[in-house]
Design a protein around this motif. Structure first.
Motif, short mmCIF file in Angstrom:
data_model
loop_
_atom_site.label_atom_id
_atom_site.label_comp_id
_atom_site.label_asym_id
_atom_site.label_seq_id
_atom_site.Cartn_x
_atom_site.Cartn_y
_atom_site.Cartn_z
N GLY A 68 1.04 -1.29 -0.06
CA GLY A 68 0.01 -0.19 0.03
C GLY A 68 0.91 1.21 0.06
N SER A 88 4.03 -4.87 -3.93
CA SER A 88 3.03 -5.73 -4.41
C SER A 88 3.70 -7.13 -5.07
CB SER A 88 2.06 -5.03 -5.59
OG SER A 88 1.11 -4.86 -5.03
N VAL A 95 -0.13 -12.66 3.75
CA VAL A 95 -1.46 -12.00 4.20
C VAL A 95 -2.47 -12.81 3.92
CG1 VAL A 95 -3.07 -9.84 4.06
CG2 VAL A 95 -0.68 -9.66 3.66
N GLY A 144 -6.47 -9.14 -6.32
CA GLY A 144 -5.07 -8.90 -6.64
C GLY A 144 -4.03 -10.05 -6.37
N THR A 145 -3.04 -9.69 -5.80
CA THR A 145 -2.18 -10.89 -5.50
C THR A 145 -2.79 -11.26 -4.16
OG1 THR A 145 -0.14 -9.58 -5.98
CG2 THR A 145 0.28 -11.28 -4.69
N ARG A 165 -14.51 -7.28 -8.59
CA ARG A 165 -13.41 -6.94 -9.48
C ARG A 165 -13.71 -6.12 -10.69
NH1 ARG A 165 -8.94 -10.98 -12.56
NH2 ARG A 165 -7.43 -9.90 -11.62
N PRO A 198 -6.77 -2.10 -2.38
CA PRO A 198 -5.87 -1.06 -1.84
C PRO A 198 -6.95 0.27 -1.35
CG PRO A 198 -5.96 -0.90 -4.29
CD PRO A 198 -6.62 -2.07 -4.08
P1 NAD Z 1 -2.44 -5.70 -5.80
O1 NAD Z 1 -2.31 -4.64 -6.32
O2 NAD Z 1 -1.82 -6.79 -6.18
O3 NAD Z 1 -4.15 -5.94 -5.62
C1 NAD Z 1 -5.10 -5.06 -5.40
C2 NAD Z 1 -6.46 -5.34 -6.31
O4 NAD Z 1 -7.40 -4.55 -5.81
C3 NAD Z 1 -6.13 -5.18 -7.79
O5 NAD Z 1 -6.38 -6.34 -8.50
C4 NAD Z 1 -7.15 -3.96 -8.22
O6 NAD Z 1 -7.40 -3.96 -9.70
C5 NAD Z 1 -8.24 -4.26 -7.29
N1 NAD Z 1 -9.08 -2.97 -6.85
C6 NAD Z 1 -8.39 -1.73 -6.85
N2 NAD Z 1 -9.71 -0.81 -6.56
C7 NAD Z 1 -10.72 -1.56 -6.48
C8 NAD Z 1 -12.04 -1.55 -6.53
N3 NAD Z 1 -12.58 -0.31 -6.42
N4 NAD Z 1 -12.80 -2.61 -6.57
C9 NAD Z 1 -12.43 -3.85 -6.72
N5 NAD Z 1 -11.24 -4.15 -7.04
C10 NAD Z 1 -10.16 -2.90 -6.89
O7 NAD Z 1 -2.26 -5.62 -4.08
P2 NAD Z 1 -2.11 -6.77 -2.94
O8 NAD Z 1 -0.58 -6.92 -2.78
O9 NAD Z 1 -2.98 -7.71 -3.29
O10 NAD Z 1 -2.60 -5.63 -1.96
C11 NAD Z 1 -3.67 -5.27 -1.58
C12 NAD Z 1 -3.76 -4.15 -0.54
O11 NAD Z 1 -3.52 -4.82 0.73
C13 NAD Z 1 -2.56 -3.41 -0.55
O12 NAD Z 1 -3.12 -2.10 -1.40
C14 NAD Z 1 -2.55 -2.82 0.62
O13 NAD Z 1 -3.09 -1.68 1.10
C15 NAD Z 1 -3.04 -4.07 1.51
N6 NAD Z 1 -1.82 -4.61 2.42
C16 NAD Z 1 -2.04 -5.13 3.56
C17 NAD Z 1 -0.94 -5.55 4.37
C18 NAD Z 1 -1.23 -5.87 5.76
O14 NAD Z 1 -0.02 -6.41 6.20
N7 NAD Z 1 -2.44 -6.31 6.19
C19 NAD Z 1 -0.06 -6.30 3.55
C20 NAD Z 1 0.04 -5.96 2.10
C21 NAD Z 1 -0.80 -5.40 1.41
#
Ligand code: NAD
Length: 308
Positions: A68, A88, A95, A144-145, A165, A198
């Motif tokens: 994030g 990412s 997580v 996402g991931t 999505r 995010p």
């Molecule tokens: P990523 O970018 O791989 O995945 C995010 C996904 O959300 C993407 O597929 C994107 O298209 C989708 N998205 C964005 N806006 C959207 C919406 N309005 N509706 C539906 N989908 C939407 O990122 P990631 O690695 O999967 O991480 C996701 C989030 O998790 C990060 O942005 C971060 O804030 C949070 N995170 C938290 C921790 C923790 O320790 N708890 C650790 C890592 C990440």
């Protein structure tokens, strides 16, 4: 300009041991060095950091060690022509496993048994409270991931998975995809609503009064994304008024979660201190990503995870 120095900003200490992280760059083609604030940078410098600093805009490339990057001003990076990358792509299992930990505990009552163990109490739950997550529906919001990793794991446990999505590209194990503007349809039949989007202007307050009203009264919210994606006051009210059953939360509107938050006192809420990605080898996962981007930068290739 080629890079000739990699700086590791001391703020990485928020999540990883700084010295071990610097050591992880032993094999990289440019030297790595730990730095604090008040330093000047130029286009031959790369910086790996947890927190943003205004002076980073003079560097050649900045890597945010978090996934994030909402605290970074991406417009300023675009304007300065400085590459910004994030972490990412490496948080799927870490997580993802925490989200599953929450779900399994909320279903099979690990959290309640430990509460009672602390009191040396042989507590027997009400007959109708425990359930198997097998065959239950989970709605993963944001594929996402992390979202995909959660879907894969839920699939292995025999759950029924739907997702929210923006694109309609299918995701393995996910039986139905909903557009973000159909969030309420997506969550209304789910036993678990898992947030993995995010924090952006569109996702702020994504779950609030209306969504909690639409959810099943035996549903649980799992937030491993960012605190502001859930309206925390509405969540607390929804749980207290039995409009939903409970929550597993790794992230909060204010962190650390303030002492006087009502969340601390709720039996069916599990709280972890924003440690979704914390494992004993997290610094190595991040260093691999940074090292890969050093190679790409030096050979003029497109950087992985470039966000500005
Ligand atoms: P990523 O970018 O791989 O995945 C995010 C996904 O959300 C993407 O597929 C994107 O298209 C989708 N998205 C964005 N806006 C959207 C919406 N309005 N509706 C539906 N989908 C939407 O990122 P990631 O690695 O999967 O991480 C996701 C989030 O998790 C990060 O942005 C971060 O804030 C949070 N995170 C938290 C921790 C923790 O320790 N708890 C650790 C890592 C990440």
């Amino acid at each position: 300009t080629e890079l000739d120095q990699l700086y590791v900003h001391e703020s990485v200490e928020n999540v990883i041991p700084q010295d071990a992280f610097v050591d992880a760059f032993d094999e990289v083609s440019i030297p790595a060095e730990l730095v604090g604030d008040g330093r000047e940078y130029d286009a031959s410098d790369a910086i790996a950091t947890y927190a943003p600093r205004p002076e980073f805009l003079d560097a050649g490339w900045v890597h945010c060690i978090r996934a994030g990057y909402d605290e970074f001003d991406t417009d300023a990076y675009d304007a300065a022509g400085v590459a910004l990358t994030n972490s990412s792509g490496i948080h799927g299992s870490t997580v993802g496993e925490l989200a599953l930990t929450f779900m399994l505990s909320l279903a099979r009552l690990g959290h309640r048994y430990r509460d009672h163990q602390n009191e040396r109490s042989w507590w027997e739950p009400p007959y109708d409270r425990p359930f198997t997550i097998e065959n239950e529906r989970v709605c993963v919001v944001g594929l996402g991931t992390i979202g995909e990793a959660i879907a894969t794991r839920c699939d292995a446990l025999g759950m029924d998975i739907v997702g929210v999505r923006r694109s309609d590209e299918p995701v393995p194990g996910v039986s139905e995809l909903f557009d973000p503007d159909r969030l309420r349809d997506a969550i209304e039949n789910a036993r678990f609503v898992v947030l993995t989007v995010p924090h952006t202007p569109e996702t702020e307050g994504l779950l609030s009064d209306e969504e909690f009203a639409a959810m099943r009264d035996d549903a649980f919210v799992i937030n491993v994304a960012r605190g502001p994606v859930v309206d925390e006051e509405s969540l607390i009210a929804a749980i207290k008024n039995d409009r939903i059953a409970g929550a597993g939360l790794d992230v909060f509107e204010t962190e650390p979660l303030p002492d006087d938050s009502p969340l601390w006192g709720l039996d069916e809420v599990i709280i972890s201190p924003h440690k979704g990605s914390a494992t004993n080898r997290y610094h190595l996962d991040i260093a691999d990503l940074v090292a890969e981007n050093v190679r790409r930068y030096q050979s003029g290739d497109i950087l992985k995870n470039r966000v500005a």
